[in-house]
Design a protein around this motif. Sequence first.
Motif, PDB file in Angstrom:
ATOM      1  N   UNK A  62       0.831  -1.208   0.000  1.00 47.68           N
ATOM      2  CA  UNK A  62       0.000   0.000   0.000  1.00 47.68           C
ATOM      3  C   UNK A  62       0.864   1.255   0.000  1.00 47.68           C
ATOM      4  N   UNK A  63       1.891   1.253   0.817  1.00 47.40           N
ATOM      5  CA  UNK A  63       2.788   2.410   0.905  1.00 47.40           C
ATOM      6  C   UNK A  63       3.516   2.649  -0.421  1.00 47.40           C
ATOM      7  N   UNK A  64       3.847   1.574  -1.101  1.00 47.56           N
ATOM      8  CA  UNK A  64       4.626   1.672  -2.332  1.00 47.56           C
ATOM      9  C   UNK A  64       3.861   2.389  -3.440  1.00 47.56           C
ATOM     10  N   UNK A  65       2.527   2.261  -3.452  1.00 51.45           N
ATOM     11  CA  UNK A  65       1.728   2.885  -4.524  1.00 51.45           C
ATOM     12  C   UNK A  65       0.802   3.980  -3.976  1.00 51.45           C
TER      13      UNK A  65
ATOM     14  N   UNK B  37      -0.583   7.025  -6.079  1.00 56.52           N
ATOM     15  CA  UNK B  37      -1.603   6.937  -7.139  1.00 56.52           C
ATOM     16  C   UNK B  37      -2.994   6.674  -6.566  1.00 56.52           C
ATOM     17  N   UNK B  38      -3.123   6.742  -5.261  1.00 56.13           N
ATOM     18  CA  UNK B  38      -4.390   6.414  -4.614  1.00 56.13           C
ATOM     19  C   UNK B  38      -5.543   7.262  -5.125  1.00 56.13           C
ATOM     20  N   UNK B  39      -5.301   8.550  -5.319  1.00 56.40           N
ATOM     21  CA  UNK B  39      -6.376   9.466  -5.703  1.00 56.40           C
ATOM     22  C   UNK B  39      -6.841   9.289  -7.145  1.00 56.40           C
ATOM     23  N   UNK B  40      -6.005   8.689  -7.971  1.00 48.21           N
ATOM     24  CA  UNK B  40      -6.367   8.543  -9.390  1.00 48.21           C
ATOM     25  C   UNK B  40      -6.682   7.097  -9.751  1.00 48.21           C
ATOM     26  N   UNK B  41      -6.675   6.211  -8.763  1.00 40.62           N
ATOM     27  CA  UNK B  41      -6.912   4.780  -9.018  1.00 40.62           C
ATOM     28  C   UNK B  41      -8.357   4.440  -8.669  1.00 40.62           C
ATOM     29  N   UNK B  42      -9.077   3.852  -9.612  1.00 38.16           N
ATOM     30  CA  UNK B  42     -10.483   3.520  -9.397  1.00 38.16           C
ATOM     31  C   UNK B  42     -10.664   2.466  -8.299  1.00 38.16           C
ATOM     32  N   UNK B  43      -9.796   1.489  -8.268  1.00 35.66           N
ATOM     33  CA  UNK B  43      -9.908   0.408  -7.285  1.00 35.66           C
ATOM     34  C   UNK B  43      -8.556   0.259  -6.590  1.00 35.66           C
ATOM     35  N   UNK B  44      -8.228   1.224  -5.750  1.00 31.84           N
ATOM     36  CA  UNK B  44      -6.924   1.227  -5.083  1.00 31.84           C
ATOM     37  C   UNK B  44      -6.764  -0.001  -4.183  1.00 31.84           C
ATOM     38  N   UNK B  45      -7.798  -0.338  -3.407  1.00 32.20           N
ATOM     39  CA  UNK B  45      -7.713  -1.489  -2.510  1.00 32.20           C
ATOM     40  C   UNK B  45      -7.541  -2.781  -3.299  1.00 32.20           C
ATOM     41  N   UNK B  46      -8.268  -2.897  -4.419  1.00 31.86           N
ATOM     42  CA  UNK B  46      -8.120  -4.086  -5.257  1.00 31.86           C
ATOM     43  C   UNK B  46      -6.716  -4.222  -5.808  1.00 31.86           C
TER      44      UNK B  46
END
Length: 479
Positions: free
Chosen positions: A299-302, A305-314
Amino acid sequence: MNIKKGEIEKVNWKNLSYSEFVERFMQKNQPLLLNGFSEHHNWRASVDWVTPLGHPNFQFFSTNFGNSKVQVADCDTREFTDQKREEMLVLEFIGRCLQDVEGSAVQCSSNHSVPYLKDWHFVKEYPEYVAYKTPMFFCDDWLNLYLDNYRMHTDSDTYQENNEICCSDYRFVYMGVKGSWTPLHADVFRSYSWSANVCGKKRWLFLDPSQHHLVFDRNMKNCVYNIFDEVSDSKFPGFKKAIWLECMQEAGEIIFVPSGWYHQVHNLEDTISINHNWFNAYNLSWVWNLLLRDYNEAKEYIEDIKDVCEDFEGLCQRNLAANTGMNFYDFFTFISRFTLANIVLLCYINGRHGNITQISSRIAQHLLMNLGSIRKVASEMKDRHALKGNQDRAVDIIETLEDPRFCKLCMDIGRTYAMIHEESHLSFDFESASAGEIADLTILKAYTSSEFYTPEDLVEFIDNAVAEHGDCYINSSVI
């Protein structure tokens, strides 16, 4: 380096009961060297795979298994945190190690680096060739019992037949010439492992988990690769404080490696070994803790891009599966199915044996202890909000109970525990029972919802099931 010899306890297998092994080694997470085993257990591997002089019979492998594709490590070349690997046929591997047709192993010529055949899924590739039988001490193996019936990870985005994520099992054969070795590491999933030398001699160096921080850099990101290299004091400031426990393993001896013990292993002779990774109720929390740590790192590594990722948790979960071998969904499915299997077996024993014998009580206590371990981990998952809001991936309870694979898993677990606790008539029961007898849906439907979505669902299910059946055997406070 501070190396202590003779610190790993050595026990003749005949002088150790299963309950003593659990109490002294598995529960306390302590390593063990078992000897005297090969004298009384006639493994086919000990005959077919070994020459009369006690060397690896590489000619036998060439003749009978030469076309198998295997992973071979180049012991002289580092690639990231491991040795560089190459896929080749067994014939090719042996060709790099032999100089004559008699099949006696020799040191590789100067044209080749030292090869080491690793992680060969021999049992799955040759199921009809029964090379060995897993020693009783190591049979409570949830990982391989599960993988005999299910795949660990089947996400469509990452599923590939026979890749590491969809690993078929964790039962391996290793084969290496003198001088081959494995760099410093802790085992996959922070599992237990056992390693039996069919022939040859190994040198093991162990580091207690309480000291594992000493072999990492200041940021706890990079681990020492080879403890016999010149290790940088500035990069690994604690390394010289580490206390290593040395153990020499001869042919016919078995090493039990507990969870989280970093170790480095050297083949002092041409060697063939059998190695299993496995976990159960006693080290299930180690698996969850590793998953949580690796998830946080993924999670920390990416994070950027959290705000622009549709399915960040996935995406985090897919990366976790790719890096670690399973993700939260896989682990939750795994512990949910094992919960159901343990409760099914409790119900079955209760229904078949109303007057509970002392041995059956031991089996029931074992099942309840398993449920207690799963409940503890599920509670930790709940506290960490793992799978919170999950509505996409659920474990359908009725569908699971009606699945022939699940019935087989229950029977496999039942036979294992009947063997461990020396209750042969229960083993016969599990062999002869029908799927309907094992998984009695009318009993289970009485206190279950239809699906598990979250760890909270699983905790509630365990509590209800134990309240219904646990008091038949032992006060449910064991949980």
